[in-house]
Enzyme design. Sequence first.
Site, short mmCIF file in Angstrom:
data_model
loop_
_atom_site.label_atom_id
_atom_site.label_comp_id
_atom_site.label_asym_id
_atom_site.label_seq_id
_atom_site.Cartn_x
_atom_site.Cartn_y
_atom_site.Cartn_z
N ASP A 140 9.52 -2.71 -1.99
CA ASP A 140 9.90 -1.99 -3.21
C ASP A 140 9.76 -0.46 -3.08
O ASP A 140 10.58 0.28 -3.60
CB ASP A 140 9.17 -2.53 -4.44
CG ASP A 140 7.68 -2.30 -4.40
OD1 ASP A 140 7.13 -2.07 -3.30
OD2 ASP A 140 7.04 -2.35 -5.47
N ASP A 157 5.12 -9.90 1.58
CA ASP A 157 4.61 -10.29 0.26
C ASP A 157 5.56 -11.17 -0.56
O ASP A 157 5.14 -11.81 -1.52
CB ASP A 157 4.28 -9.04 -0.57
CG ASP A 157 3.04 -8.32 -0.06
OD1 ASP A 157 2.39 -8.84 0.87
OD2 ASP A 157 2.71 -7.24 -0.60
N ARG A 186 4.91 5.17 5.78
CA ARG A 186 5.01 5.42 4.32
C ARG A 186 4.98 6.94 4.21
O ARG A 186 3.98 7.56 4.58
CB ARG A 186 3.84 4.80 3.57
CG ARG A 186 3.72 3.28 3.80
CD ARG A 186 2.67 2.68 2.88
NE ARG A 186 2.15 1.41 3.35
CZ ARG A 186 2.65 0.22 3.03
NH1 ARG A 186 3.68 0.11 2.25
NH2 ARG A 186 2.08 -0.89 3.48
N GLY A 217 5.36 -1.32 4.91
CA GLY A 217 4.64 -2.26 5.78
C GLY A 217 5.63 -3.05 6.64
O GLY A 217 6.62 -3.56 6.12
N ASP A 237 7.62 -10.32 -2.75
CA ASP A 237 7.52 -9.96 -4.17
C ASP A 237 8.74 -9.18 -4.68
O ASP A 237 8.61 -8.36 -5.58
CB ASP A 237 6.23 -9.15 -4.40
CG ASP A 237 6.17 -7.91 -3.54
OD1 ASP A 237 7.00 -7.76 -2.63
OD2 ASP A 237 5.28 -7.07 -3.78
O1 F6P Z 1 3.32 -4.71 1.43
C1 F6P Z 1 2.89 -5.54 2.45
C2 F6P Z 1 1.40 -5.37 2.65
O2 F6P Z 1 1.13 -6.12 3.81
C3 F6P Z 1 0.52 -5.81 1.49
O3 F6P Z 1 0.34 -7.19 1.38
C4 F6P Z 1 -0.75 -5.07 1.79
O4 F6P Z 1 -1.50 -4.82 0.62
C5 F6P Z 1 -0.26 -3.77 2.36
O5 F6P Z 1 1.02 -4.05 2.90
C6 F6P Z 1 -1.16 -3.16 3.40
O6 F6P Z 1 -0.61 -1.96 3.81
P1 F6P Z 1 -1.18 -1.05 4.98
O7 F6P Z 1 -0.86 -1.72 6.28
O8 F6P Z 1 -0.46 0.25 4.82
O9 F6P Z 1 -2.64 -0.95 4.76
#
Ligand code: F6P
Length: 326
Positions: free
Chosen positions: A105, A130, A74, A13, A132
């Site tokens: 991560d 996040d 991803r 992300g 995290d």
């Molecule tokens: O990891 C960051 C994040 O923004 C999370 O808070 C969220 O769940 C996820 O990415 C959403 O990902 P995507 O944009 O692939 O739907």
Amino acid sequence: MDIHRIGVYTSGGDAPGMNACVRAVVRAAVAHDLEVIGIRRGYAGMIDGAFVEMDGRSVSNIVQQGGTILKSARSERFRTPEGRALAAENLKKVGIDALVGIGGDGTFRGAAVFFEEHGIPIVGCPGTIDNDLFGTDETIGYDTALNTAVENIDKIRDTADAHNRVFLVEVMGRDSGFIALNCAISGGAELVLIPEMFTEMDDIKERILSLMTAQSRSSIVVVAEGEDQGGAHQIELALRADDAFSKIDLRVCILGHTQRGGSPSARDRVLASRLGASAVEALLDGHTSVMVGVVNHDIKMTPLRNVWSRKKNINYELLKLTQLLS
Ligand code: F6P
């Protein structure tokens, strides 16, 4: 091992400040007489050979931009040994002998396996809204996302107050409540629900009802997307199914990807700049398979494996504070 040419990529992300980090990596590398190749779309670009030469000027005027000029993705193929082998082959073909990866991560899990299998030195910079990741007090993008969430909560408060409504405001945070907890404090929310604590629906109902009947005003409940009932819409269903809520004017607002966009805050730009430059220096000092972070104001390196295997805890005092102040 001598390093002459490094590759830089953003993955997972996107987060505001990733561009500031790319800029710092490129400019620090150039200052150390290294060549830099930008890898587009993270691991997917490594597999597809999506490489672009970068110099100091190629990163002009991006420190203030959200998103990532290198794009992000991803990659499912990178999860396979075949995909990683293809990526390693492509990197060798263009002479990349070390990598800086900016992401969360998932990015670092990929990076650690890649180093074990193919031995290309790699240093990570923490980039995710996040916050995290173990090994850094804050991640690149978190401060901006938090401020975006607070700005929106302030706006929601105006309309909530005008109608005496209860708003369930969902913020991002798949596995952690950093954004939720901190925007709840900053936005004066009445309640906050986060993945780190069990959501007891009866308690939540009782709390909202008592707030609404005792004070006859608005209430804002901040809900982290990863809280255990399944997010704001699930909570809304549970509340609407209860007769006691028939007279409560309830609305849901999902802040979603608005939190990922926008120009990075000054704090994120400084963090990203420090980390990008430190990542290059860490590679030159012979470090690999580590993430650079800032802990208590100082640059610190953490083995990649610890970044996801060790839990970064929220500040439980802040949780008590939301209760005390609501
Ligand atoms: O990891 C960051 C994040 O923004 C999370 O808070 C969220 O769940 C996820 O990415 C959403 O990902 P995507 O944009 O692939 O739907």
